[in-house]
Scaffold this active site. Structure first.
Site, PDB file in Angstrom:
ATOM      1  CB  SER A 189      70.547  22.167  12.889  1.00  0.00           C
ATOM      2  OG  SER A 189      70.764  23.420  13.303  1.00  0.00           O
TER       3      SER A 189
HETATM    4  N1  SAH Z   1      73.425  26.961  11.956  1.00  0.00           N
HETATM    5  C1  SAH Z   1      74.212  26.438  13.278  1.00  0.00           C
HETATM    6  C2  SAH Z   1      73.330  26.186  14.300  1.00  0.00           C
HETATM    7  C3  SAH Z   1      74.332  26.500  15.476  1.00  0.00           C
HETATM    8  S1  SAH Z   1      73.623  26.575  17.148  1.00  0.00           S
HETATM    9  C4  SAH Z   1      75.121  25.362  12.414  1.00  0.00           C
HETATM   10  O1  SAH Z   1      74.999  24.834  11.473  1.00  0.00           O
HETATM   11  O2  SAH Z   1      75.985  24.769  13.306  1.00  0.00           O
HETATM   12  C5  SAH Z   1      72.994  28.242  17.099  1.00  0.00           C
HETATM   13  C6  SAH Z   1      73.902  29.444  17.292  1.00  0.00           C
HETATM   14  O3  SAH Z   1      73.055  30.649  17.470  1.00  0.00           O
HETATM   15  C7  SAH Z   1      74.926  29.257  18.775  1.00  0.00           C
HETATM   16  O4  SAH Z   1      76.017  29.158  18.128  1.00  0.00           O
HETATM   17  C8  SAH Z   1      74.541  30.406  19.267  1.00  0.00           C
HETATM   18  O5  SAH Z   1      75.680  31.043  20.174  1.00  0.00           O
HETATM   19  C9  SAH Z   1      73.813  31.492  18.481  1.00  0.00           C
HETATM   20  N2  SAH Z   1      73.201  32.422  18.824  1.00  0.00           N
HETATM   21  C10 SAH Z   1      72.246  32.482  19.773  1.00  0.00           C
HETATM   22  N3  SAH Z   1      71.564  33.711  19.897  1.00  0.00           N
HETATM   23  C11 SAH Z   1      72.329  34.400  18.884  1.00  0.00           C
HETATM   24  C12 SAH Z   1      72.094  35.845  18.743  1.00  0.00           C
HETATM   25  N4  SAH Z   1      71.296  36.743  19.163  1.00  0.00           N
HETATM   26  N5  SAH Z   1      72.978  36.494  17.608  1.00  0.00           N
HETATM   27  C13 SAH Z   1      73.963  35.571  16.951  1.00  0.00           C
HETATM   28  N6  SAH Z   1      74.034  34.175  17.280  1.00  0.00           N
HETATM   29  C14 SAH Z   1      73.313  33.956  18.497  1.00  0.00           C
END
Ligand code: SAH
Length: 217
Positions: free
Chosen positions: A62
């Site tokens: 993000s």
């Molecule tokens: N906070 C993270 C943002 C990553 S993007 C950072 O700082 O890099 C969001 C992530 O959520 C992705 O890696 C995706 O695979 C994950 N995601 C989506 N649905 C999910 C779920 N139901 N449970 C766990 N992870 C999930």
């Protein structure tokens, strides 16, 4: 050669404090956690740009200011236990971990979970536990949490998160009817069945995919 320390300081001054984030815990966490370690090697030079960046598995780390605003909204304190949904790169978990006692972070993608574990271990961040699984059902084993923070957007706040939140606890999550366009909301639990919702702004997050989120597509 980029001076990452200087770039990070500029990021905090211009992008974070400059846009109104005041929480000193959040500002100092953003000053300490090296974002360049959480982005793919070929994108390191862009680590302190004012933007989200692609990571593996078509996901994204993000935008720094959004992470800071979410952490500020979550009102994190040193004794808090946090549930972070969507570990991704592990950056948001690391920022929360620089403030709170412990972070349980859930990721559904095995490659991202492994990479995040490696990054966190390499940096000596020992108060984050990365769990592989569907975060839309929360993480019952370590509940309740003082804050639940989601790095992916779903159609509603998952049911399990309500009950896994401590009294006084905060959920910060992107919610919306579209996959990549959401309202960032904050939900505070005031009583057993008493939750208050606040609107924080319009955001664009990757979809939250799971049992109580979007279907896999
Ligand atoms: N906070 C993270 C943002 C990553 S993007 C950072 O700082 O890099 C969001 C992530 O959520 C992705 O890696 C995706 O695979 C994950 N995601 C989506 N649905 C999910 C779920 N139901 N449970 C766990 N992870 C999930």
């Amino acid at each position: 050669m980029i001076d990452f320390r200087e770039a990070r300081e500029w990021m905090v001054v211009r992008q974070i404090a400059g846009r109104g984030v005041r929480d000193s815990n959040v500002l100092s966490a953003m000053r300490r956690v090296p974002r360049e370690e959480f982005v793919p090697a070929q994108l390191r030079e862009y680590a302190y740009d004012d933007s989200a960046l692609p990571i593996a598995s078509q996901q994204a780390i993000s935008q720094p200011v959004i992470v800071a605003q979410m952490m500020e909204a979550a009102e994190l304190g040193p004794r808090d236990r946090v549930l972070d949904i969507g570990t991704g790169s592990g950056y948001a978990a690391a920022i929360a971990a620089a403030i709170v006692a412990h972070v349980h972070s859930v990721e559904r993608d095995p490659l991202l979970a492994d990479t995040a574990r490696e990054t966190l271990a390499r940096l000596g961040i020992s108060n984050v536990t990365v769990h592989l699984g569907d975060g839309t059902v929360g993480l019952f084993a370590y509940a309740p949490y003082d804050a639940i923070i989601a790095g992916a957007g779903g159609p509603r706040v998952p049911r399990a998160w309500h009950s896994q939140l401590s009294l006084g606890g905060r959920i910060v999550m992107p919610v919306g009817r579209e996959h990549h366009h959401q309202r960032l909301i904050k939900l505070v639990r005031h009583g057993e069945h008493d939750y208050h919702e606040h609107w924080l702004g319009e955001v664009s997050f990757v979809p939250l995919i799971g049992e109580d989120g979007w279907a896999d597509y």
